[in-house]
Design an enzyme around this catalytic site. Structure first.
Site, PDB file in Angstrom:
ATOM      1  N   HIS A 235       3.460  81.967 -31.459  1.00 56.05           N
ATOM      2  CA  HIS A 235       2.137  82.517 -31.646  1.00 56.05           C
ATOM      3  C   HIS A 235       2.138  83.047 -29.903  1.00 56.05           C
ATOM      4  CE1 HIS A 235      -1.746  83.350 -33.003  1.00 56.05           C
ATOM      5  NE2 HIS A 235      -2.116  82.903 -31.764  1.00 56.05           N
TER       6      HIS A 235
ATOM      7  N   HIS B 216      -5.990  86.831 -37.571  1.00 58.45           N
ATOM      8  CA  HIS B 216      -6.433  85.381 -37.558  1.00 58.45           C
ATOM      9  C   HIS B 216      -6.035  85.053 -39.130  1.00 58.45           C
ATOM     10  CE1 HIS B 216      -9.246  82.747 -35.112  1.00 58.45           C
ATOM     11  NE2 HIS B 216      -7.757  82.896 -34.563  1.00 58.45           N
TER      12      HIS B 216
END
Lengths: 723, 212
Positions: A47, A94
Site C-alpha cells: 500500500h 478504500h
C-alpha cells in the site's frame, strides 16, 4: 519461544517476508529492533511502497506535459489550466475497509482523498466516486450498498464539497470484494499558494494538528496489502473512524495557514499515519527529523510508541514551520478550536530519530524506508487477446421479445438517482451539471466549465484488459468531447487482484501501458493515482478494474449539449468510429481497437461540438453498454423519443460498438454538423427523427412512460429489506 | 451604507455562497463569527447560511442556538431587524425559538438533494422585496428538513399568515408541506431550500435571485 519461532512470529505480525528481512538486515548492518519492525512493516507494505507496481508506473512519467505543475510523488497532481487557474486532483481506493465496515470505510475514503487535495493548498470543489458492487442478491450486498452510499453522503455533505459524478457497477466478481474509489478535485485560484510536502530548514519545527491519535487503524496499511479470508470480520478494529466536522475545520484552518504563507511543508497523515508522513517528508526534503512521540496528543494515554507510529486515526496533519511562525499558526488553528502541538524539529543530519519519554528508540536514514523499499518485477506475459473472434454468433432473439422496459429496470441499466439524491450536489454554488448528467460541470471563476467524469467498464475489462484499459480513458474523454469539453488530465485507481499471480500481473501491465499510450495521444497526462492490489477473497480475484478519473475544460458553460432528446422533429445522427463489436452477455468480440488512433480524433471532436450552439447540437450521448437501442431509450427519458430508420438491422441496434455516439441536431444545422464530423474522420449516418412519447422501428414500438417508471424504480427494488 | 451580516459557525458550509449572493446583489456583506457579539446597529439584515454547524452534534442547530453570536442575533430580531435562516440556518433559528416548530429527520430517513417546486404562500416584507414569483423552483439538500409542529400550532401558523413557502409535492414529509415559515412579526424567516444556489441560468434556475 526459540529464536527461530520468535522471528517467524514477527514475520507474521509485521507482514515482512524472509527475503525482505535479509534486505533490511543488510541495509541496517544489523537485524531490525523494536519499533523498526513496525516502520518497515508500514512503509514497505504494498500500500505504501507500491513494490509490485512501481517498476511499471514509471510509464506514466512519459505522459507528463508542460501543463503539469507537479505530478506523481506529491499528495496529488497539479495541472495549469491557464488564466492563473490550477486544478489539483487524485483518486484513491478504500476497498478493504469498506467491505468490512461500509459506512466508515467509504466515509474515511472521502476524507482521505480530500486531505490529499487541501494539503496542497487547494480548496476541494468536486467529489466523484467509482463503485463496484456484487450481485444485489449476494450476501450482505444491500447492506454494503446502503452503507457505502450513506458513508459518502454523510462525509461529503458535511464537509461541504459537492459529489458531482460517479459510476456504479454490479458484477458477481465483486461479491466478496467491493470497490470503493473516491476522487477529489481542488482549485488553486489566482494568487493562491501551492504547498508541498518537502521538509526543509534545520531548526524548523514539526507541528501536529487535528484530531488526537487513537488506536484505530493500527496496521491498516498492511491490512490493505493482504487478501481476505473467512476471518475478514476480525479486521474491524483496523478500520478507521471519520469525523467530517473535524475535517471541515481542518480544511479551513490548513488553507488559511498555507495561504498566509506560515508553513514550509505540510502533509496529511494517511496510510501508516505518522510513520509515512514524517519519513516521507524527511526523505523528500533530504533532511533529518527529531520526533518526540511522547508529545503526540493521544486519545488513550496508555498507547505505546508503536501504536502511535502506526495509528491511522483520521483528520490529522503534520506540518513544518519556522520557529518564529509557530505562534501565528497556533492562533490560526485556535480560531477553529484546533490544537497545534510541536512534536519535533528538522535536523541537519540525514537521520530521523524517534524519541519516547527521553529515550531514543531508533535513529534511521529515511531513505532506507522510503527510497530503498523493495521493488519487485513480478512475472507477467505480453498481452494477447483471449476472446477476439472473426465474427459474432447470429442473434437468437427477434425484436418482438425485446423487453426494453425490463432491461431498464435491471441493476446494470436502471437509473442511479437513488444514490445521487443522497449527495449534496450544489453546495459551493458552482454546479452547472451534477450527477444526473453524463459529465459533471463546475463553473470556474474565469467562466469556463471544468468537466469531471470517471471511466472503466468492468464488462470490457472482462473481455480484454487492453481494450478495457483503453476504454477506461477513451470513453470518459469521448463523453466530454461530445459535450464540447477537452480532456486535460487523468488520475487512476488501479484495482487488481493478487499481483503474485502472473495472469493478474499481465492484465496490470497491459492496463498501465494502454492508459499511458492513450494519455500521451490525448495530451492528457496521468498526474496522480493509486494502486490497490490483493483484491482477492478466498482465492477469487475481482475483475481487473483500472478506474480512471478525467478532468476536462470547456470555454463556457452556456451551450453544453443536453444528454437527452430535447425537441420533436430534430435529426438523430449516428456518429461512429466502429472498430470493435460485441453484444450484451457475450465475452467474445470482433475487431481491434486502435486506442491511440481514436485518442487522436478526440480534441477535434470537442472543438467541433463547442463551435455549435445548444440550439444546433441539442443533445449528445455515447452509445454505451447494452447497445444502440438501449442508448436511444436512455436518451428518450425526458419524453422525446425517436423514429429509427428502417435500414438499421436487429444487429445494428443490439450490438455494442466501440465507438458510437448519437447526436440530436436541428434540421438547420444538420448538414454543417455532418460535414464537420466527416472531415474529422467519423462515419455519420442518419439514425432517425425525434418524436413524442415513443421509440419506434419498423413495426415495433416502445412507450417511454413505461420505460421511465421501470428505470426509476429499478434501484429501490435491488435493496430488499433496506428502507 | 449598512451591511448584511452572514453568521458563521464552525461547520457552516454555505457561508461563502451567501456572502457572494449578497455582494452580487450590490450589498456590502461581512461574516459574523459564532463566538463574537456584534453592534446590531451596523447591519441592515442578517443571514444564517446552511451547513452542519457544530457538526450537527446533539441535534441540527441545537448547539449553535446557544452560541454567543445568537445573543446579538436575538437582540437584532427583537428590534425588528430582518433575519433569514437558510437550511441549517433555519434549523438554528427554530432551535433558538426565533421561529416556530421543529425540523426533524426526513421521513425517508435519508439525505435528499433535489429541485423542489414551491408555492409562495405569504410574501416576506424584506426577503423577497426584489420579486419572488408565486410558483418557484429551488434546490434542496438536507437530511433533517421535515417541518413539524402540533396541529394547534400549525393552525395558528397558518391563520397568522406565517407560512412563507410550501412544497408543491412534499419531498421530506413536512407537515402541511411547509418549506419556509416566518415569526409572528414577520421579520424573521427561515426556509429549507437554497435561494443562493439558483441565481443564474447556468445553475439550473434563477428563482433565488429575488430573495435579496
Amino acid at each position: 519461544m526459540s529464536q527461530d519461532a520468535d522471528l517467524k512470529a514477527k514475520f507474521k505480525t509485521y507482514r515482512i517476508n524472509e527475503s525482505e528481512y535479509k534486505h533490511i538486515t543488510s541495509l541496517l548492518g544489523r537485524p531490525p529492533q523494536g519499533v523498526e519492525w513496525a516502520l518497515f512493516s508500514a512503509l514497505w507494505s504494498e500500500h505504501c511502497s507500491y513494490k509490485s507496481s512501481r517498476v511499471h508506473l514509471k510509464k506514466f512519467g512519459k505522459t507528463i506535459t508542460d501543463k503539469v505543475v507537479t505530478a506523481q510523488g506529491e499528495n496529488a497532481g497539479v495541472l495549469d489550466l491557464g488564466f492563473d487557474e490550477k486544478v489539483v486532483f487524485k483518486m484513491e481506493s478504500h476497498n478493504h475497509p469498506s467491505f468490512i465496515e461500509p459506512y466508515q470505510g467509504a466515509a474515511t475514503g472521502v476524507g482521505g482523498i480530500l486531505r490529499d487535495i487541501f494539503t496542497m493548498g487547494a480548496r476541494p470543489v468536486v467529489l466523484a466516486d467509482y463503485l463496484c458492487f456484487g450481485e444485489p442478491t449476494a450476501k450482505r450486498m444491500p447492506t454494503l450498498i446502503d452503507g457505502v452510499v450513506r458513508g459518502i453522503s454523510g462525509y461529503g455533505n458535511c464537509v461541504g464539497v459537492p459529489t458531482l459524478t460517479g459510476q456504479t457497477n454490479f458484477d458477481a466478481a465483486y461479491n466478496n470484494n467491493i470497490l470503493v474509489n473516491a476522487m477529489a478535485v481542488g482549485l488553486l485560484l489566482p494568487g493562491e499558494e501551492l504547498a508541498l510536502s518537502k521538509a526543509k530548514g534545520a531548526g524548523n519545527l514539526v507541528v501536529y494538528v487535528g484530531a488526537k491519535t487513537g488506536r484505530d487503524g493500527v496496521h491498516g496499511a498492511a491490512m490493505a496489502s493482504e487478501s481476505f479470508d473467512e476471518n475478514s470480520d476480525a479486521k474491524k478494529p483496523n478500520v478507521q473512524i471519520g469525523d467530517p466536522y473535524f475535517e471541515k475545520l481542518l480544511i479551513e484552518s490548513c488553507l488559511s495557514v498555507i495561504q498566509k504563507k506560515l508553513v514550509v511543508a505540510i502533509q496529511d497523515m494517511g496510510a501508516a499515519g505518522l510513520t509515512s508522513s514524517s519519513f516521507e517528508m524527511a526523505s523528500k526534503g533530504q533532511v533529518g527529523m527529531k520526533l518526540d512521540l511522547s508529545k503526540v496528543p493521544l486519545r488513550d494515554a496508555q498507547m505505546g510508541p508503536e501504536e502511535i507510529l502506526l495509528s491511522e486515526s483520521q483528520e490529522r496533519m503534520l506540518l513544518v514551520c519556522e520557529p518564529g511562525k509557530l505562534a501565528d499558526i497556533q492562533k490560526e488553528f485556535d480560531i477553529w478550536g484546533l490544537d497545534a502541538s510541536v512534536v519535533g524539529e528538522i535536523t541537519s543530519g540525514r537521520k530521523v530519530s524517534l524519541w519516547w519519554r527521553g529515550e531514543c528508540l531508533t535513529e534511521i536514514d529515511p531513505d532506507l524506508l522510503v527510497e530503498n523499499a523493495p521493488m519487485y518485477e513480478r512475472p507477467y506475459s505480453a498481452w494477447a487477446p483471449k476472446h477476439q473472434k472473426a465474427s459474432l454468433p447470429a442473434m437468437s432473439t427477434d425484436a418482438k421479445t425485446w423487453d426494453l422496459k425490463g432491461q431498464l429496470g435491471t441493476s446494470e441499466h436502471c437509473d442511479r438517482t437513488w444514490i445521487y439524491r443522497q449527495y449534496d450536489q450544489r453546495v459551493q454554488a458552482r454546479t452547472v451539471r451534477g450527477a444526473d448528467h453524463d459529465v459533471a460541470f463546475h463553473r470556474l471563476p474565469s467562466g469556463r466549465g471544468l468537466a469531471v467524469t470517471v471511466g472503466c467498464r468492468p464488462a470490457w475489462m472482462k473481455r480484454d484488459a487492453r481494450i478495457g484499459a483503453f476504454d477506461a480513458v477513451l470513453y470518459p474523454s469521448l463523453q466530454m468531447a461530445i459535450k464540447g469539453a477537452e480532456v486535460q488530465g487523468l488520475t487512476d485507481c488501479l484495482n487488481f487482484g493478487n499481483p503474485e499471480r502472473p495472469e493478474i500481473m499481465s492484465e496490470f501491465v497491459a492496463s498501465v501501458e494502454a492508459i499511458a499510450d492513450v494519455s500521451i495521444a490525448l495530451g492528457a497526462p496521468v498526474i496522480s493515482g493509486n494502486v490497490s492490489f490483493y483484491n482477492e477473497t478466498l482465492g477469487q480475484n475481482i475483475i481487473s478494474t483500472p478506474a480512471v478519473g478525467a478532468v476536462g475544460l470547456r470555454g463556457d458553460v452556456e451551450d453544453i449539449p443536453h444528454d437527452r432528446f430535447q425537441e420533436q422533429g430534430s435529426t438523430a445522427l449516428l456518429v461512429s468510429l466502429a472498430q470493435v463489436r460485441t453484444r450484451a452477455g457475450l465475452t467474445d468480440f470482433t475487431g481491434e481497437l486502435d486506442g491511440v488512433g481514436v485518442a487522436a480524433k478526440i480534441k477535434g471532436l470537442s472543438e467541433l461540438v463547442q463551435s455549435f450552439k445548444a440550439s444546433e447540437i441539442l443533445s449528445t450521448q455515447m452509445s454505451g453498454r447494452g447497445g444502440l437501442l438501449l442508448s436511444v431509450a436512455k436518451m428518450s427519458m425526458d419524453g422525446v423519443g425517436l423514429a429509427i430508420e428502417a435500414g438499421f438491422t436487429l444487429e445494428d441496434l443490439s450490438d455494442e460498438v466501440l465507438y458510437q455516439m448519437v447526436f440530436e441536431v436541428s434540421p438547420a444545422a444538420e448538414a454543417k454538423v455532418q460535414a464537420g464530423l466527416k472531415k474529422l474522420g467519423f462515419d455519420v449516418q442518419k439514425l432517425g427523427v425525434t418524436q413524442g412519447q415513443r421509440i419506434s422501428w419498423k413495426n415495433h414500438g416502445w412507450s417511454i412512460d413505461e420505460m421511465k417508471t421501470s428505470a426509476r424504480e429499478g434501484f429501490g427494488g435491488l435493496l430488499d429489506g433496506i428502507s | 451604507m449598512k451591511s448584511i451580516g452572514v453568521v458563521r459557525f464552525p461547520g457552516t458550509n454555505c457561508d461563502r455562497d451567501v456572502l457572494e449572493m449578497a455582494e452580487a446583489k450590490g450589498f456590502r456583506a461581512q461574516y459574523l463569527w459564532h463566538l463574537d457579539q456584534f453592534d446590531t446597529g451596523a447591519f441592515e439584515a442578517l443571514i444564517l447560511p446552511g451547513g452542519f454547524s457544530y457538526g450537527d452534534y446533539l441535534r441540527a442547530g441545537a448547539l449553535s442556538a446557544k452560541s454567543p453570536v445568537m445573543k446579538s442575533v436575538r437582540e437584532f430580531a427583537e428590534k425588528g431587524g430582518p433575519v433569514l435562516g437558510i437550511c441549517n440556518g433555519f434549523q438554528v433559528l427554530v432551535e433558538s425559538g426565533l421561529l416556530p416548530g421543529a425540523l426533524v429527520q426526513n421521513t425517508s430517513r435519508r439525505f435528499i438533494d433535489d429541485w423542489a417546486e414551491l408555492e409562495l404562500v405569504n410574501s416576506h416584507p424584506y426577503f423577497g422585496k426584489s420579486g419572488v414569483s408565486k410558483k418557484i423552483r429551488l434546490p434542496i439538500a438536507h437530511g433533517e428538513g421535515r417541518f413539524y409542529a402540533s396541529e394547534r400550532d400549525l393552525d395558528a401558523i397558518e391563520s397568522n399568515g406565517q407560512v412563507w413557502l410550501r412544497y408543491q409535492s412534499t419531498p421530506n414529509g413536512s407537515m402541511r408541506g411547509i418549506a419556509g415559515v416566518m415569526n409572528q412579526k414577520k421579520n424573521v424567516a427561515g426556509l429549507m431550500p437554497h435561494p443562493e444556489r439558483a441565481l443564474y441560468s447556468w445553475m439550473g434556475g434563477t428563482d433565488g435571485w429575488g430573495f435579496l
